[in-house]
Design a protein around this motif. Structure first.
Motif, PDB file in Angstrom:
ATOM      1  N   TYR A 198       0.809  -1.100  -0.069  1.00  0.00           N
ATOM      2  CA  TYR A 198       0.113   0.018   0.011  1.00  0.00           C
ATOM      3  C   TYR A 198       0.916   1.250   0.124  1.00  0.00           C
ATOM      4  CZ  TYR A 198      -3.938  -3.393   1.439  1.00  0.00           C
ATOM      5  OH  TYR A 198      -4.713  -4.315   1.392  1.00  0.00           O
ATOM      6  N   ALA A 199       0.566   2.058  -0.798  1.00  0.00           N
ATOM      7  CA  ALA A 199       1.194   3.634  -0.993  1.00  0.00           C
ATOM      8  C   ALA A 199       0.528   4.467  -1.603  1.00  0.00           C
ATOM      9  CB  ALA A 199       2.773   3.159  -1.842  1.00  0.00           C
ATOM     10  N   ASP A 200       0.998   5.767  -1.339  1.00  0.00           N
ATOM     11  CA  ASP A 200       0.457   6.995  -2.115  1.00  0.00           C
ATOM     12  C   ASP A 200       1.189   7.731  -2.853  1.00  0.00           C
ATOM     13  OD1 ASP A 200       2.393   8.032   0.141  1.00  0.00           O
ATOM     14  OD2 ASP A 200       0.808   9.586   0.215  1.00  0.00           O
ATOM     15  N   ARG A 201       2.276   7.512  -3.261  1.00  0.00           N
ATOM     16  CA  ARG A 201       2.953   8.374  -4.276  1.00  0.00           C
ATOM     17  C   ARG A 201       3.780   7.717  -5.172  1.00  0.00           C
ATOM     18  NH1 ARG A 201       6.728  12.190  -0.306  1.00  0.00           N
ATOM     19  NH2 ARG A 201       7.190  13.076  -2.404  1.00  0.00           N
ATOM     20  N   ALA A 202       3.847   8.218  -6.365  1.00  0.00           N
ATOM     21  CA  ALA A 202       4.673   7.726  -7.300  1.00  0.00           C
ATOM     22  C   ALA A 202       6.106   7.219  -7.214  1.00  0.00           C
ATOM     23  CB  ALA A 202       4.567   8.499  -8.387  1.00  0.00           C
ATOM     24  N   THR A 203       6.470   7.838  -5.877  1.00  0.00           N
ATOM     25  CA  THR A 203       7.855   7.577  -5.536  1.00  0.00           C
ATOM     26  C   THR A 203       8.133   6.215  -5.075  1.00  0.00           C
ATOM     27  OG1 THR A 203       7.631   8.800  -3.803  1.00  0.00           O
ATOM     28  CG2 THR A 203       8.692   9.976  -5.290  1.00  0.00           C
ATOM     29  N   ASN A 213      -0.144  -7.699  -5.477  1.00  0.00           N
ATOM     30  CA  ASN A 213      -1.148  -6.925  -5.233  1.00  0.00           C
ATOM     31  C   ASN A 213      -0.763  -5.662  -5.002  1.00  0.00           C
ATOM     32  OD1 ASN A 213      -3.139  -9.236  -5.660  1.00  0.00           O
ATOM     33  ND2 ASN A 213      -1.615  -9.937  -4.097  1.00  0.00           N
ATOM     34  N   PRO A 214      -0.474  -4.667  -5.781  1.00  0.00           N
ATOM     35  CA  PRO A 214      -0.223  -3.373  -5.547  1.00  0.00           C
ATOM     36  C   PRO A 214      -1.434  -2.525  -5.365  1.00  0.00           C
ATOM     37  CG  PRO A 214      -0.005  -3.496  -7.706  1.00  0.00           C
ATOM     38  CD  PRO A 214      -0.199  -4.859  -7.225  1.00  0.00           C
ATOM     39  N   VAL A 215      -1.417  -1.605  -4.267  1.00  0.00           N
ATOM     40  CA  VAL A 215      -2.849  -0.959  -4.028  1.00  0.00           C
ATOM     41  C   VAL A 215      -2.246   0.471  -3.869  1.00  0.00           C
ATOM     42  CG1 VAL A 215      -4.746  -0.704  -2.274  1.00  0.00           C
ATOM     43  CG2 VAL A 215      -3.663  -2.794  -2.847  1.00  0.00           C
ATOM     44  N   ALA A 216      -2.824   1.459  -4.723  1.00  0.00           N
ATOM     45  CA  ALA A 216      -2.744   2.807  -4.621  1.00  0.00           C
ATOM     46  C   ALA A 216      -3.621   3.489  -3.795  1.00  0.00           C
ATOM     47  CB  ALA A 216      -3.018   3.480  -6.113  1.00  0.00           C
ATOM     48  N   VAL A 217      -3.002   4.367  -2.784  1.00  0.00           N
ATOM     49  CA  VAL A 217      -3.900   4.958  -1.770  1.00  0.00           C
ATOM     50  C   VAL A 217      -3.972   6.708  -2.203  1.00  0.00           C
ATOM     51  CG1 VAL A 217      -4.086   5.729   0.635  1.00  0.00           C
ATOM     52  CG2 VAL A 217      -3.504   3.293  -0.149  1.00  0.00           C
ATOM     53  N   ALA A 224      -1.636   6.298  -9.855  1.00  0.00           N
ATOM     54  CA  ALA A 224      -2.833   5.823 -10.510  1.00  0.00           C
ATOM     55  C   ALA A 224      -2.683   5.168 -11.799  1.00  0.00           C
ATOM     56  CB  ALA A 224      -4.139   6.726 -10.231  1.00  0.00           C
ATOM     57  N   ALA A 225      -2.131   5.921 -12.648  1.00  0.00           N
ATOM     58  CA  ALA A 225      -1.776   5.349 -13.976  1.00  0.00           C
ATOM     59  C   ALA A 225      -1.134   4.231 -14.168  1.00  0.00           C
ATOM     60  CB  ALA A 225      -1.309   6.791 -15.026  1.00  0.00           C
ATOM     61  N   HIS A 226       0.024   3.945 -13.362  1.00  0.00           N
ATOM     62  CA  HIS A 226       0.816   2.613 -13.404  1.00  0.00           C
ATOM     63  C   HIS A 226      -0.092   1.281 -12.884  1.00  0.00           C
ATOM     64  CE1 HIS A 226       4.132   4.945 -14.432  1.00  0.00           C
ATOM     65  NE2 HIS A 226       4.862   4.072 -14.476  1.00  0.00           N
ATOM     66  N   VAL A 227      -0.865   1.953 -11.525  1.00  0.00           N
ATOM     67  CA  VAL A 227      -1.469   0.829 -11.251  1.00  0.00           C
ATOM     68  C   VAL A 227      -2.812   0.408 -11.884  1.00  0.00           C
ATOM     69  CG1 VAL A 227      -2.979  -0.154  -9.316  1.00  0.00           C
ATOM     70  CG2 VAL A 227      -0.582   1.120  -8.709  1.00  0.00           C
ATOM     71  N   GLU A 248     -10.328  -2.223  -6.072  1.00  0.00           N
ATOM     72  CA  GLU A 248     -10.930  -2.356  -7.598  1.00  0.00           C
ATOM     73  C   GLU A 248      -9.884  -1.642  -8.490  1.00  0.00           C
ATOM     74  OE1 GLU A 248     -14.450  -0.207  -9.960  1.00  0.00           O
ATOM     75  OE2 GLU A 248     -15.089  -1.724  -8.580  1.00  0.00           O
ATOM     76  N   ASP A 249      -9.225  -2.512  -9.442  1.00  0.00           N
ATOM     77  CA  ASP A 249      -8.327  -2.097 -10.286  1.00  0.00           C
ATOM     78  C   ASP A 249      -6.903  -1.379  -9.616  1.00  0.00           C
ATOM     79  OD1 ASP A 249      -9.617  -2.804 -12.869  1.00  0.00           O
ATOM     80  OD2 ASP A 249     -10.785  -0.841 -12.583  1.00  0.00           O
ATOM     81  N   GLY A 250      -6.886  -1.860  -8.430  1.00  0.00           N
ATOM     82  CA  GLY A 250      -5.500  -1.740  -7.798  1.00  0.00           C
ATOM     83  C   GLY A 250      -5.787  -0.369  -6.692  1.00  0.00           C
ATOM     84  N   ARG A 251      -7.024   0.265  -6.603  1.00  0.00           N
ATOM     85  CA  ARG A 251      -7.174   1.391  -5.867  1.00  0.00           C
ATOM     86  C   ARG A 251      -8.006   0.847  -4.686  1.00  0.00           C
ATOM     87  NH1 ARG A 251      -7.026   6.315  -8.373  1.00  0.00           N
ATOM     88  NH2 ARG A 251      -6.817   6.803  -6.293  1.00  0.00           N
ATOM     89  N   LEU A 252      -7.473   1.319  -3.565  1.00  0.00           N
ATOM     90  CA  LEU A 252      -8.087   1.091  -2.238  1.00  0.00           C
ATOM     91  C   LEU A 252      -9.553   1.986  -2.303  1.00  0.00           C
ATOM     92  CD1 LEU A 252      -8.447  -0.284   0.594  1.00  0.00           C
ATOM     93  CD2 LEU A 252      -7.137   1.622   1.540  1.00  0.00           C
ATOM     94  N   LEU A 253     -10.760   1.186  -2.104  1.00  0.00           N
ATOM     95  CA  LEU A 253     -12.003   2.026  -2.171  1.00  0.00           C
ATOM     96  C   LEU A 253     -12.565   2.620  -0.910  1.00  0.00           C
ATOM     97  CD1 LEU A 253     -13.760   0.315  -5.268  1.00  0.00           C
ATOM     98  CD2 LEU A 253     -12.438   2.117  -5.266  1.00  0.00           C
ATOM     99  N   THR A 254     -12.810   1.463  -0.221  1.00  0.00           N
ATOM    100  CA  THR A 254     -13.446   1.651   1.069  1.00  0.00           C
ATOM    101  C   THR A 254     -13.198   0.712   2.270  1.00  0.00           C
ATOM    102  OG1 THR A 254     -15.746   1.958   2.121  1.00  0.00           O
ATOM    103  CG2 THR A 254     -15.541   0.610   0.237  1.00  0.00           C
ATOM    104  N   SER A 255     -13.445   0.771   3.319  1.00  0.00           N
ATOM    105  CA  SER A 255     -13.582  -0.363   4.324  1.00  0.00           C
ATOM    106  C   SER A 255     -14.765  -1.038   4.084  1.00  0.00           C
ATOM    107  CB  SER A 255     -13.368   0.490   5.645  1.00  0.00           C
ATOM    108  OG  SER A 255     -12.197   1.027   5.998  1.00  0.00           O
ATOM    109  N   ALA A 256     -14.550  -2.245   4.270  1.00  0.00           N
ATOM    110  CA  ALA A 256     -15.843  -3.234   4.252  1.00  0.00           C
ATOM    111  C   ALA A 256     -16.359  -3.368   5.545  1.00  0.00           C
ATOM    112  CB  ALA A 256     -15.317  -4.455   3.582  1.00  0.00           C
TER     113      ALA A 256
END
Length: 256
Positions: A198-203, A213-217, A224-227, A248-256
């Protein structure tokens, strides 16, 4: 690379056993949203009367001006370490780090609740959990102990006779994050294809590229473009409510 042995097992899996699965969590901007580990260094700077320098930037923190695959942030972190930590007692900086985390926790609102729930979900499923940060151990260890993380990968400042020398042996920035994650998984017999990050920056792309399983936050457009868009990481799609998260598509959407 500096590692921290938390409460969970960190020894390699015995021969013939199924590999365990790991989840890596970037700290600043991913697990933490209302504060930053580098505010701990600012607290240290003020407490010990160290002057603010250009290398530390306007907020007293090392900058991160380089692109996702450059190491300019590593050079800035090394300068900040040299100018801020040189000569300080390791125990004193660790004490200030603990006090910083206690104060921030008492203030509240420091966590990204969605990512925190994802962390807890992975723990419930028996994953190893690893925090990844460009900060020094004194800033990251209080967070790891609070969460019960199994290990940390962070920048490694050199010490001698109980004091920091000012030399940063290995900054945990950029490409080093990918190398560190790979070494950790290889050294502990972990399943790369099943691993999460889990990470939030392109760096952080080198870290995300090491796991299945990479997850963009957050909303970093390059990340986002890479994930999501078929970049180096490739598109991912998964929903795992047992871990307390929806992806969904590598993006963290919501807590279940």
């Amino acid at each position: 690379m500096s590692t921290f042995s938390g409460p969970g097992p960190t020894e390699p899996a015995p021969a013939g056993t199924a590999p365990r699965v790991v989840a890596f969590f970037d700290v600043d901007g991913t697990l933490l949203s209302g504060t930053s580990t580098f505010t701990a260094m600012e607290r240290c700077r003020r407490a010990l009367g160290r002057p603010l320098t250009e290398a530390q930037g306007p907020a007293g923190t090392p900058g991160a001006t380089g692109g996702p695959y450059t190491d300019s942030s590593a050079a800035e972190a090394a300068r900040a370490c040299r100018e801020l930590l040189c000569g300080l007692q390791v125990a004193e900086v660790a004490r200030i780090g603990r006090e910083w985390f206690q104060a921030e926790s008492a203030r509240g609102g420091i966590w990204n609740e969605q990512v925190l729930e994802a962390f807890r979900g992975h723990v419930r499923r028996g994953f190893l959990t690893v925090l990844v940060s460009g900060a020094v151990p004194a800033c990251v260890e209080p967070i790891a102990r609070h969460l019960g993380a199994d290990a940390i990968l962070c920048s490694d400042p050199e010490t001698a006779v109980g004091r920091y020398t000012g030399r940063l042996v290995s900054p945990m920035t950029g490409r080093a994050r990918g190398y560190g994650a790979r070494r950790f998984m290889n050294g502990h017999g972990l399943d790369r294809a099943g691993a999460f990050a889990y990470a939030d920056r392109a760096t952080d792309l080198p870290l995300l590229a090491e796991v299945g399983n990479p997850v963009a936050v957050g909303d970093d457009p390059l990340l986002a473009a890479h994930v999501e868009g078929g970049g180096r990481l490739g598109p991912r799609s998964a929903t795992d409510r047992s871990a307390g998260l929806e992806i969904e598509d590598g993006r963290l959407l919501t807590s279940a």
